[in-house]
Design an enzyme around this catalytic site. Structure first.
Site, short mmCIF file in Angstrom:
data_model
loop_
_atom_site.label_atom_id
_atom_site.label_comp_id
_atom_site.label_asym_id
_atom_site.label_seq_id
_atom_site.Cartn_x
_atom_site.Cartn_y
_atom_site.Cartn_z
N GLY A 168 -29.65 22.47 39.10
CA GLY A 168 -29.50 23.34 40.26
C GLY A 168 -30.33 22.80 41.43
O GLY A 168 -31.45 22.37 41.24
N ARG A 216 -23.90 18.88 37.22
CA ARG A 216 -24.10 19.22 35.80
C ARG A 216 -23.28 18.19 35.04
O ARG A 216 -22.09 18.01 35.33
CB ARG A 216 -23.58 20.62 35.49
CG ARG A 216 -24.11 21.70 36.43
CD ARG A 216 -25.37 22.34 35.94
NE ARG A 216 -25.81 23.37 36.88
CZ ARG A 216 -27.03 23.84 36.92
NH1 ARG A 216 -27.95 23.40 36.10
NH2 ARG A 216 -27.35 24.79 37.77
N ASP A 226 -35.66 22.02 33.80
CA ASP A 226 -35.98 21.61 32.42
C ASP A 226 -34.86 20.80 31.75
O ASP A 226 -35.13 19.91 30.96
CB ASP A 226 -36.42 22.80 31.57
CG ASP A 226 -35.44 23.96 31.63
OD1 ASP A 226 -34.43 23.85 32.36
OD2 ASP A 226 -35.68 24.96 30.93
N THR A 243 -36.95 23.18 41.05
CA THR A 243 -36.11 24.33 40.70
C THR A 243 -36.70 25.59 41.31
O THR A 243 -37.93 25.70 41.41
CB THR A 243 -35.98 24.51 39.17
OG1 THR A 243 -35.37 25.77 38.89
CG2 THR A 243 -37.32 24.49 38.46
N ASP A 247 -36.59 28.36 39.92
CA ASP A 247 -36.89 29.31 38.83
C ASP A 247 -38.36 29.35 38.40
O ASP A 247 -38.78 30.29 37.73
CB ASP A 247 -36.04 28.97 37.59
CG ASP A 247 -34.55 29.06 37.89
OD1 ASP A 247 -34.17 29.86 38.77
OD2 ASP A 247 -33.76 28.35 37.24
N ASP A 278 -39.74 27.68 36.11
CA ASP A 278 -39.72 27.82 34.64
C ASP A 278 -40.07 26.51 33.92
O ASP A 278 -39.63 26.28 32.80
CB ASP A 278 -38.34 28.33 34.18
CG ASP A 278 -37.22 27.38 34.56
OD1 ASP A 278 -37.46 26.44 35.35
OD2 ASP A 278 -36.09 27.58 34.09
N ARG A 288 -33.23 32.46 35.81
CA ARG A 288 -32.77 32.19 34.44
C ARG A 288 -33.55 33.07 33.47
O ARG A 288 -33.43 34.25 33.50
CB ARG A 288 -32.88 30.71 34.13
CG ARG A 288 -31.92 29.88 34.98
CD ARG A 288 -31.17 28.93 34.15
NE ARG A 288 -32.07 27.86 33.74
CZ ARG A 288 -31.65 26.69 33.33
NH1 ARG A 288 -30.36 26.44 33.25
NH2 ARG A 288 -32.50 25.77 32.95
#
Ligand code: ATP
Length: 319
Positions: free
Chosen positions: A11, A72, A103, A125, A127, A129, A171
């Site tokens: 992303g 992707r 990740d 990202t 996120d 994360d 996410r």
């Protein structure tokens, strides 16, 4: 090291361009040539590789998205596909690769490293994360975008006595939701790290409405529950109009805020420094305001991301 490659993957996130720019400019300052790989691992496999000069990254520091493109490409999990990617890099005499992504992208970088091809990972990202870093490139920009949306929703909610549910990206990480919740003054915070009991939430809102509350904001991380269904249930229970807003991809766009531009610039230059020191298979992070690097395999396999319990508690205290 004389030639390195750089790609963005997964992303997109605001600040990726600033990171690519930093890799290019820091490398050129050390007389290292840089090659841009277009469209992430897909472009690596398809040999979409082009040398980047100083001016190829002009006017990029303030631009959202990634000019290198991202994709992707699940086929990258196959060893034969990765072997072709390494062949392409070697054909250009590129000795190491900087991978900017989340990740999943780190997994790709880890696997290339395990196959003997050195990669450096930069956390890109929204996120937040990724293990081994307090913040990822893009997180703070997305946070400001979410805050802006919450502020706007608050204006209209308070004018119309409405309950607003805001679905926020992340996410399976609640950082964006928790921080936006504190900054935006949300009354309820629902995140993947904490068990979600729908009945408890509805009861709690009902009690608030009975005691005179006229509007409320509920911040929820994506994938936690179906927000439109939840809105209907809350409306039925409280009698107050309730609407869900899914912020979606608006959270991924926009010019990076100062924090992300500076973080991306520092991390990009640091990645080049690591390569010059002969380091490979590392991922870059910022921890307690210091640039750090960790073994990329160790980061993915063994490094837990500590949950920000204090931040979560604050969302409840201030609600
Ligand atoms: P974000 O979380 O911000 O969306 P991401 O990097 O986690 O970013 P993914 O789609 O999970 O996004 O991964 C990006 C790409 O990395 C994948 O399309 C694939 O090419 C590669 N990748 C993901 N997992 C693996 C894996 N296990 N092995 C090899 N390559 C992988």
């Amino acid at each position: 090291v004389q030639k390195i490659g750089v790609l963005t993957s997964g992303g997109d996130a605001p600040g990726m361009n600033a990171a690519v720019r930093a890799v290019v400019r820091a490398a050129l300052s050390k007389n290292i040539e840089v090659f841009g790989v277009y469209d992430g691992y897909l472009g690596l496999y398809n040999n979409k590789i082009k040398q980047l000069k100083r001016h190829d990254v002009s006017d990029m520091i303030n631009r959202g998205g990634t000019f290198l493109g991202s994709a992707r490409f699940p086929e990258f999990k196959e060893e034969s596909i990765r072997a072709k990617a390494i062949e392409n890099l070697k054909e250009h005499e590129i000795e190491a690769l900087v991978v900017i992504g989340g990740d999943g992208s780190y997994m790709g970088a880890k696997k290339l490293t395990e196959m003997g091809y050195p990669c450096i990972g930069l956390p890109g990202t929204i996120d937040n994360d990724i293990a081994g870093t307090d913040y990822t490139i893009g997180f703070h920009t997305a946070l400001n975008t979410v805050l802006d949306a919450i502020d706007r929703l608050r204006d209209t909610c308070s004018s119309h006595n409405r309950i607003s549910i805001v679905e926020i990206m992340g996410r399976y990480c609640g950082d964006l939701t928790m921080m936006a919740s504190i900054g935006g003054g949300a009354e309820f915070t629902v995140i993947p790290e904490k068990e979600f009991n729908q009945d408890d939430l509805i009861q709690s809102i009902s009690a608030d409405v009975k005691s005179g509350k006229k509007h409320a904001i509920i911040a929820i991380t994506e994938h936690t529950t179906k927000v439109n269904k939840l809105a209907k249930k809350i409306e039925a229970e409280t009698g107050l109009e309730t609407r869900a807003t899914i912020l979606g991809h608006t959270q991924r766009g926009g010019a990076p805020v100062a924090f992300d531009r500076i973080l991306a610039s520092q991390m990009g230059a640091f990645a080049v420094e690591l390569l010059l020191q002969g380091e490979g298979g590392r991922c870059v992070g910022v921890q307690s305001n210091k640039l750090v690097h960790h073994d990329i395999i160790d980061a993915i396999e063994n490094m837990p991301r500590p949950f920000k319990e204090d931040i979560y508690n604050l969302t409840r205290i201030l609600a």
